[in-house]
Scaffold this active site. Structure first.
Site, mmCIF file in Angstrom:
data_model
loop_
_atom_site.group_PDB
_atom_site.id
_atom_site.type_symbol
_atom_site.label_atom_id
_atom_site.label_comp_id
_atom_site.label_asym_id
_atom_site.label_seq_id
_atom_site.Cartn_x
_atom_site.Cartn_y
_atom_site.Cartn_z
ATOM 1 N N GLN A 1 65.507 -56.858 19.593
ATOM 2 C CA GLN A 1 64.488 -57.726 20.194
ATOM 3 C C GLN A 1 64.822 -58.126 21.619
ATOM 4 O OE1 GLN A 1 63.788 -60.114 16.191
ATOM 5 N NE2 GLN A 1 63.215 -61.331 17.958
ATOM 6 N N TYR B 1 80.962 -64.809 1.575
ATOM 7 C CA TYR B 1 81.586 -64.009 2.640
ATOM 8 C C TYR B 1 80.836 -62.687 2.822
ATOM 9 C CZ TYR B 1 85.431 -61.641 5.137
ATOM 10 O OH TYR B 1 86.204 -60.966 6.059
#
Ligand code: NAD
Ligand code: UDP
Length: 431
Positions: A268, A251
């Site tokens: 990006q 997790y």
């Protein structure tokens, strides 16, 4: 459910009548009673005295009367009748819905909520629906349930899709709240590999969708990215102390890599991202068997069982009520803040103190409802799970400064409401 009205006071002693706010050029306020009518009620009539054995024994007029009484005037609620003799339940298709805001197309958003049938997701869905948006929920129902959002099924603004986020999903949308991921330690450790797949592939798929549709993307990250913190309280600049191979890693590291992916797409590809680092949150609709401390303690106290404190009970947590979290998520989504933001309540308790508080509140509610439990519940100590963080409290300066958001609910007020919710569920026999 008690007939007495619930008066909820905020941290400044002011009565809470609405949640949300009027900011960012739109009004996101909704009445607390409207929300409560969706979660703070049993699902069906249970009175054996008043209900005949079969539905056909009830004429339409007496059915209406039963439901009007039961639903306290909220005529849009679904009709479901429990037949004690046959221990069966008959559902009537929901045909009336709570009134939702009528928004012009310029402000009405198409919003995707992944994990929308879970605890946090379902409350977010209620809020977004009441505000007049078009909401699509995708969920694989691993820890969530259709019943948490069933009161919206059939509404023209709502769609519920059974889908696993590890597979790509195509839809046109303006905003994505990406919540899909089990959140309680027993659930996310049940299948660690799947939890990592959900965190990584699920987030990759949803970010890809955000990139294609130019939707704004919000991920529900967690205080677990700070691991067992060496810095207290935790601010967003702290990089964390996570055991990468421990039982919580699926997790914790899953959420850390999900954040990394999120900022990868942001840098990006210019995806418009929001990152909410959520601290321990509780409230109605929390799965009573998910093993988290709030649900465990309340259910244990209501059943007259001893409260199970793990370890010596000196570890701390800070508990936030669900409505504050939903306020924070909507606030963050509609702000310009692209850095991670802690959303949590600074009221810190040791787990030992918290057990005492839950016991006291359960006793108070029982007393107000005229109930006398046979004995006072005690506290038993159990082994502490591996890598259990020792201290946790959010530094919420960033949320306050950039979102103007602060928690309003006291832990006591939230717990009281949650106790009422579980009591109602127990009375109807559904938990
Ligand atoms: P929850 O388990 O009640 O809800 C998670 C939902 O996601 C469920 O409906 C589940 O069925 C769904 N889901 C899980 N895996 C899926 C998959 N692969 N595909 C589609 N759906 C999937 O948990 P919650 O408390 O509502 O948490 C919601 C989000 O908030 C999670 O991302 C969690 O990490 C985050 N969070 C919650 C807390 C908290 O205290 N509740 C704290 C920190 C972070
Ligand atoms: N805990 C406890 N008794 C319980 C369940 C949990 O003492 O029945 C403790 C647990 O060890 C942890 C804290 O309560 O220290 C919060 O646990 P939870 O699972 O709710 O959340 P998390 O550990 O993820 O913050």
């Amino acid at each position: 459910m008690s007939a007495s009205p619930i008066i909820t006071l905020d941290k400044n002693g002011q009565e809470i009548l609405t949640v949300g706010f009027n900011r960012f050029g739109f009004d996101s306020e909704v009445g607390l009673e409207a929300l409560r009518s969706l979660y703070l009620r049993p699902h069906y009539v249970v009175s054996a005295d008043e209900i005949p054995a079969t539905a056909s024994d009830l004429d339409e007029e007496s059915q209406e009367k039963q439901h009007a009484k039961f639903n306290q005037g909220h005529i849009y609620l679904s009709k479901s009748i429990f037949h004690p003799n046959t221990h069966s339940i008959s559902y009537t298709t929901l045909s009336r819905f709570p009134p939702v805001k009528l928004l012009p197309p310029s402000t009405r958003k198409r919003i995707l909520v992944t994990g929308g049938a879970g605890f946090v997701g379902s409350h977010l869905v209620d809020r977004l629906m009441l505000l007049g948006h078009e909401v699509t929920v995708i969920d694989n129902f691993f820890t969530g349930s259709k019943t948490t959002v069933s009161h919206w099924v059939g509404h023209p603004n709502f769609e519920l899709v059974r889908h696993d986020v590890v597979e790509p999903f195509m839809i046109e949308c303006d905003q994505i709240y990406h919540l899909a991921c089990p959140a309680s330690p027993p659930h996310y450790q049940f299948n660690a590999v799947k939890t990592i797949k959900t965190s990584f592939l699920g987030t990759l798929n949803m970010l890809g969708l955000a990139k294609r549709t130019k939707a704004r993307f919000l991920i529900s990250s967690t205080s677990e990215v700070y691991g067992d913190p060496e810095v207290h309280p935790q601010s967003e600049d702290y990089w964390g102390n996570v055991n990468p191979i421990g039982p919580r890693a699926c997790y914790d590291e899953g959420k850390r890599v999900a954040e990394t992916l999120t900022y990868g797409f942001h840098r990006q590809d210019g995806v418009d991202v929001r990152v909410a680092r959520i601290f321990n949150t509780y409230g109605p609709r929390m799965n009573p068997y998910d093993g988290r401390v709030v649900s465990n303690f309340i259910v244990q106290a209501l059943r007259g069982e001893d409260l199970t404190v793990y370890g010596d009970g000196k570890q701390t947590r800070s508990f936030q009520y669900i409505h504050d979290l939903v306020d924070g998520l909507i606030c963050l989504m509609n702000s310009d803040e692209t850095r991670p933001v802690n959303i949590g309540n600074g009221d810190e308790f040791t787990i030992g103190e918290f057990a005492e508080l839950v016991r006291e509140i359960v006793e108070q509610v029982q007393e107000r409802d005229g109930e006398k439990p046979a004995k006072r519940v005690g506290v038993v100590y159990k082994p502490i799970p591996q890598d259990d963080p020792q201290r946790r409290r959010p530094d919420t300066t960033r949320a306050k400064e950039t979102l103007g958001w602060q928690p309003r609910w006291t832990v006591r007020m939230g717990l009281e409401e949650m106790v009422r919710y579980y009591k109602a569920k127990m009375a109807e026999g559904s938990i």
